[in-house]
Design a protein around this motif. Structure first.
Motif, PDB file in Angstrom:
ATOM      1  N   THR A 121       0.899  -9.455  -8.378  1.00 16.87           N
ATOM      2  CA  THR A 121      -0.341  -8.710  -8.968  1.00 16.87           C
ATOM      3  C   THR A 121       0.491  -7.044  -9.076  1.00 16.87           C
ATOM      4  O   THR A 121       0.895  -6.681  -8.046  1.00 16.87           O
ATOM      5  CB  THR A 121      -1.548  -8.650  -8.426  1.00 16.87           C
ATOM      6  N   PRO A 122      -0.095  -6.237  -9.976  1.00 17.81           N
ATOM      7  CA  PRO A 122       0.097  -4.890 -10.115  1.00 17.81           C
ATOM      8  C   PRO A 122      -0.325  -4.194  -8.713  1.00 17.81           C
ATOM      9  O   PRO A 122      -1.425  -4.324  -8.240  1.00 17.81           O
ATOM     10  CB  PRO A 122      -0.507  -4.317 -11.236  1.00 17.81           C
ATOM     11  N   LEU A 123       0.685  -3.229  -8.308  1.00 15.52           N
ATOM     12  CA  LEU A 123       0.224  -2.666  -7.037  1.00 15.52           C
ATOM     13  C   LEU A 123      -0.978  -1.735  -7.295  1.00 15.52           C
ATOM     14  O   LEU A 123      -2.064  -1.497  -6.549  1.00 15.52           O
ATOM     15  CB  LEU A 123       1.452  -1.858  -6.479  1.00 15.52           C
ATOM     16  N   GLU A 124      -1.192  -1.038  -8.465  1.00 16.41           N
ATOM     17  CA  GLU A 124      -2.078  -0.180  -8.804  1.00 16.41           C
ATOM     18  C   GLU A 124      -3.537  -0.823  -8.534  1.00 16.41           C
ATOM     19  O   GLU A 124      -4.296  -0.049  -8.268  1.00 16.41           O
ATOM     20  CB  GLU A 124      -1.872   0.239 -10.132  1.00 16.41           C
ATOM     21  N   THR A 125      -3.865  -2.051  -8.933  1.00 17.99           N
ATOM     22  CA  THR A 125      -5.125  -2.556  -8.760  1.00 17.99           C
ATOM     23  C   THR A 125      -5.417  -3.416  -7.529  1.00 17.99           C
ATOM     24  O   THR A 125      -6.540  -3.854  -7.443  1.00 17.99           O
ATOM     25  CB  THR A 125      -5.239  -3.443 -10.137  1.00 17.99           C
ATOM     26  N   SER A 126      -4.448  -3.349  -6.530  1.00 20.18           N
ATOM     27  CA  SER A 126      -4.570  -4.201  -5.720  1.00 20.18           C
ATOM     28  C   SER A 126      -5.183  -3.449  -4.437  1.00 20.18           C
ATOM     29  O   SER A 126      -5.220  -2.156  -4.351  1.00 20.18           O
ATOM     30  CB  SER A 126      -3.185  -4.492  -5.180  1.00 20.18           C
ATOM     31  N   LEU A 127      -5.806  -4.165  -3.406  1.00 21.54           N
ATOM     32  CA  LEU A 127      -6.277  -3.411  -2.296  1.00 21.54           C
ATOM     33  C   LEU A 127      -5.014  -2.935  -1.510  1.00 21.54           C
ATOM     34  O   LEU A 127      -5.299  -1.763  -0.943  1.00 21.54           O
ATOM     35  CB  LEU A 127      -6.991  -4.623  -1.374  1.00 21.54           C
ATOM     36  N   PHE A 128      -4.089  -3.239  -1.478  1.00 25.95           N
ATOM     37  CA  PHE A 128      -3.145  -2.571  -0.781  1.00 25.95           C
ATOM     38  C   PHE A 128      -2.798  -1.320  -1.531  1.00 25.95           C
ATOM     39  O   PHE A 128      -2.388  -0.512  -0.742  1.00 25.95           O
ATOM     40  CB  PHE A 128      -1.722  -3.556  -0.981  1.00 25.95           C
ATOM     41  N   GLY A 129      -2.770  -1.014  -2.796  1.00 25.03           N
ATOM     42  CA  GLY A 129      -2.339   0.259  -3.292  1.00 25.03           C
ATOM     43  C   GLY A 129      -3.606   0.954  -3.100  1.00 25.03           C
ATOM     44  O   GLY A 129      -3.486   2.243  -2.842  1.00 25.03           O
ATOM     45  N   GLU A 130      -4.896   0.648  -3.062  1.00 25.59           N
ATOM     46  CA  GLU A 130      -6.000   1.379  -2.615  1.00 25.59           C
ATOM     47  C   GLU A 130      -5.848   1.864  -0.989  1.00 25.59           C
ATOM     48  O   GLU A 130      -5.839   3.105  -0.665  1.00 25.59           O
ATOM     49  CB  GLU A 130      -7.192   0.572  -2.747  1.00 25.59           C
ATOM     50  N   LEU A 131      -5.146   0.988  -0.280  1.00 24.99           N
ATOM     51  CA  LEU A 131      -5.132   1.504   1.181  1.00 24.99           C
ATOM     52  C   LEU A 131      -3.962   2.461   1.165  1.00 24.99           C
ATOM     53  O   LEU A 131      -3.945   3.537   1.936  1.00 24.99           O
ATOM     54  CB  LEU A 131      -4.697   0.315   1.742  1.00 24.99           C
ATOM     55  N   LEU A 132      -2.942   2.238   0.298  1.00 23.86           N
ATOM     56  CA  LEU A 132      -1.577   3.523   0.431  1.00 23.86           C
ATOM     57  C   LEU A 132      -2.376   4.736  -0.025  1.00 23.86           C
ATOM     58  O   LEU A 132      -1.769   5.820   0.523  1.00 23.86           O
ATOM     59  CB  LEU A 132      -0.620   2.842  -0.407  1.00 23.86           C
ATOM     60  N   ARG A 133      -3.103   4.701  -1.134  1.00 26.30           N
ATOM     61  CA  ARG A 133      -3.600   5.876  -1.721  1.00 26.30           C
ATOM     62  C   ARG A 133      -4.536   6.840  -0.821  1.00 26.30           C
ATOM     63  O   ARG A 133      -4.869   7.768  -0.891  1.00 26.30           O
ATOM     64  CB  ARG A 133      -4.391   5.606  -3.213  1.00 26.30           C
ATOM     65  N   SER A 134      -5.269   6.007  -0.061  1.00 24.85           N
ATOM     66  CA  SER A 134      -6.299   6.597   0.930  1.00 24.85           C
ATOM     67  C   SER A 134      -5.466   7.243   2.116  1.00 24.85           C
ATOM     68  O   SER A 134      -5.963   8.355   2.884  1.00 24.85           O
ATOM     69  CB  SER A 134      -6.905   5.573   1.530  1.00 24.85           C
ATOM     70  N   GLY A 135      -4.019   7.141   2.418  1.00 24.55           N
ATOM     71  CA  GLY A 135      -3.423   7.620   3.433  1.00 24.55           C
ATOM     72  C   GLY A 135      -3.829   7.179   4.895  1.00 24.55           C
ATOM     73  O   GLY A 135      -3.437   7.659   5.756  1.00 24.55           O
TER      74      GLY A 135
END
Length: 652
Positions: A197-211
């Motif tokens: 799945t795209p990183l942008e819409t995944s929980l993993f992407g959210e975690l990375l953006r949160s720092g």
């Protein structure tokens, strides 16, 4: 209202801090130790700076390492744990850790702060639980690192999520540029394996953006039923944590809960597991890279013309390339696990030479690999080089022997003349001078033979191609050699219409002189030497037959090599010679478009010499009969031939 006071320095802040502050560099040595740390742990700064932190109990060493690995990416982590004082007592503390990054994003060091825990009962219970969990974590980490296959490591990590945190299911998601892929799972449907799945819409992407390093998602924060993880019935909470490899996000561990609640202990364990997972994945990746490198090295080794063997510490073969098989005749399966079938150099970097049973020579060189304590043995076929060395040794020995005799005679007669000139009769004086002249001519012939052999070997042999009377040249050569032996009859027979030859008459004369000289030399018991000439296939063919020692079987072509003496091996020492005559003869013949070959006869040897004929193929009438008996030589030829009976009488 402004103030002239200087701002507080970092040293002042550290000195005044109520919390114990410890700085640790990239080598995990203490660099900062503030007064509060001295009060809490009992060691003075001078006792710990430059050493590894002394306050970590041995049983919590793996926990300490896991915490440092977890915060390597720049995040921070706080846990309740135990530390030891200088007097051996154990204290309960809350430890917080953060990483200091260098300009390139690498870990330059860590900052650790410690606060005492005042609720003794709570701390004791937490410490007991932590000790239990640390033991479980240790067991899990050992299991993860039990295999160096990357796929196996990822599967073990997924299983460890449920075993360590009590999750109902788990999975590992791999970061692949702008997408994430589920590469390993536990207690979930196999159909999810490989889901992307795209990183942008995944929980993993959210975690990375949160720092942050960990993220908790549940039904209160978002609708989990839309996620692929909804395959787990009753899913209500997802905890995920970044797993860093070499300081960069590599993937994420997902812990899925459908029956139990998630607390801070589970999150801490997930973070610690993620840190250890990053180390295990890094090791597996390094191993696979090393394995790939070994495959590449094997391909390179197999393509090498040199034999290459890799030996273990005990000197037994671990690898044996294709050239090693070809050079030694031993297949890999027969030598692996055993010592090589040849001796090894006694010292590093010093080659040795070894002769195999089949007569080939190897040069063997060995070098050590310090990191693996292995040895690389390189060996190559030097048979041709060894043969050249033997030729050189033979050449030096033979040349010295051949030159010594005329030089000794010249020196002896010259000394006699100097010392006894007045007492010698005129006849004795003339005889001595004649002997010196005769031996000097022999010496000059030997030197000329060496010079000509050197020219041939360098490819600097120059010959003419001009028309000349082959019949007349043969007659002169035979006539010159007849008086040189009382034991031999020399007969010449040529076709009446022998055409004009094309080549170098001087070179051709040298060829004939050498062939006739050999015919006499290698038939010491005497006999008839037959010389004939005819035209075959547009070439003039000259044949010299003798009734001498003949050739050893297999020597028909070898006798034309450098420093090889023809005839039976037992007679070579007695007969002597440099072994250059036939070598030069063949090169002279080929340089003018012809060739020379040797053939064994029932008695003696046949030498066959060819030379080109003129296009006009004009018939030639010889001035004398074609077959003549042994006669006296002409006055002008005899002295010249007698002065050099064993060498060529003509020089280019």
């Amino acid at each position: 209202m402004s103030s002239d006071r200087a701002p507080l320095s970092a040293e002042t802040v550290l000195a005044a801090s109520a919390d114990a502050v410890v700085g640790v560099d990239g080598e995990r040595r203490v660099t900062v130790w503030n007064p509060a740390a001295e009060r809490m742990f009992g060691w003075a700064a001078r006792e710990v700076v430059g050493r590894e932190p002394p306050f970590v109990p041995a049983e919590l060493g793996s926990e300490f390492d896991a915490v440092l690995e977890q915060v390597r990416s720049g995040t921070s982590l706080s846990i309740v744990t135990r530390r030891v004082r200088s007097d051996g007592t154990v204290i309960d503390v809350r430890a917080s850790a953060s990483c200091v990054l260098d300009p390139d994003g690498g870990a330059e060091g860590w900052v650790l702060t410690f606060q005492p825990c005042e609720n003794e009962a709570q701390v004791r219970a937490a410490a007991m639980e932590r000790a239990r969990l640390v033991r479980r974590l240790t067991d899990v980490v050992v299991d993860i690192n039990a295999d160096l296959s990357l796929k196996s490591v990822l599967d073990r990590i997924s299983r460890s999520i449920t075993e360590l945190t009590g999750a109902d299911a788990g999975g590992f998601v791999l970061l692949n540029e702008d997408r994430v892929e589920l590469v390993s799972l536990t207690d979930l449907s196999d159909r999810l394996q490989g889901f992307s799945t795209p990183l942008e819409t995944s929980l993993f992407g959210e975690l990375l953006r949160s720092g942050k390093s960990v993220l908790l998602a549940n039904e209160d924060t978002r609708g989990l039923q839309d996620l692929v993880w909804a395959d787990l019935p009753g899913l209500h909470t997802i905890a995920l944590c970044v797993s860093n490899v070499h300081g960069r996000p590599y993937g994420a561990l997902y812990a899925l809960y459908s029956e139990r609640k998630v607390g801070h202990v589970e999150l801490e364990l997930l973070e610690l597991l993620a840190a250890h997972a990053g180390v295990a994945i890094g090791n597996a990746m390094a191993y696979e890279e090393l394995d790939l490198q070994r495959v590449h090295e094997q391909v390179v080794a197999d393509s090498s013309a040199d034999g290459i063997a890799v030996l273990d510490f005990g000197g037994r073969v671990r690898k044996w390339n294709r050239s090693a098989v070809e050079l030694t005749g031993y297949p890999a399966e027969s030598v692996e696990g055993r010592h090589p079938p040849f001796p090894l150099p006694a010292a590093h970097g010093e080659p040795i030479k070894h002769k195999l049973k089949d007569g080939r020579w190897l040069e063997i060189l060995m070098a050590r690999i310090p990191r693996t304590h292995e040895w690389v043995v390189d060996f190559r076929d030097i048979t041709a080089q060894r043969a050249l060395e033997e030729e050189q040794e033979f050449f030096l020995a033979t040349t010295g022997h051949e030159l010594r005799t005329p030089i000794t005679v010249i020196h002896g007669f010259a000394t006699t003349l100097v010392r006894k000139w007045s007492r010698l009769s005129p006849g004795s004086q003339r005889e001595a001078v004649g002997t010196i002249a005769d031996r000097s001519a022999t010496l000059a012939t030997l030197v000329e033979r060496l010079r000509l052999g050197s020219d041939v070997s360098r490819g600097e042999l120059n010959v003419d191609r001009i028309p000349f009377d082959l019949g007349e040249l043969l007659e002169r050569s035979v006539r010159a050699f007849r008086p040189l032996s009382e034991k031999h009859d020399m007969v010449l027979k040529t076709d009446d219409d022998l055409p004009t030859a094309v080549g170098d008459p001087l070179a051709t004369g040298m060829i004939m002189d050498q062939l006739l000289d050999n015919a006499i030399k290698f038939s010491p018991e005497g006999g008839t030497i037959n010389v004939s000439a005819r035209v075959e296939d547009g070439e003039a063919v000259v044949v010299v037959d003798d009734e001498g020692l003949g050739l050893v079987p297999g020597d028909e072509d070898r006798v034309f090599g450098r420093f090889v003496r023809s005839g039976a091996r037992g007679d070579r020492r007695r007969i002597g010679g440099l072994g250059l005559g036939l070598y030069i003869v063949r090169q002279l013949a080929r340089a003018q478009g012809g060739d020379v070959t040797a053939q064994r006869r029932e008695r003696g040897t046949r030498m066959r010499f060819t030379v080109l004929v003129h296009e006009d193929e004009r018939p030639h009438q010889h001035p004398e009969p074609q077959e003549t008996a042994k006669t006296s030589p002409s006055p002008e030829r005899l002295p010249r031939q007698r002065s050099a009976p064993r060498g060529a009488s003509r020089r280019p």
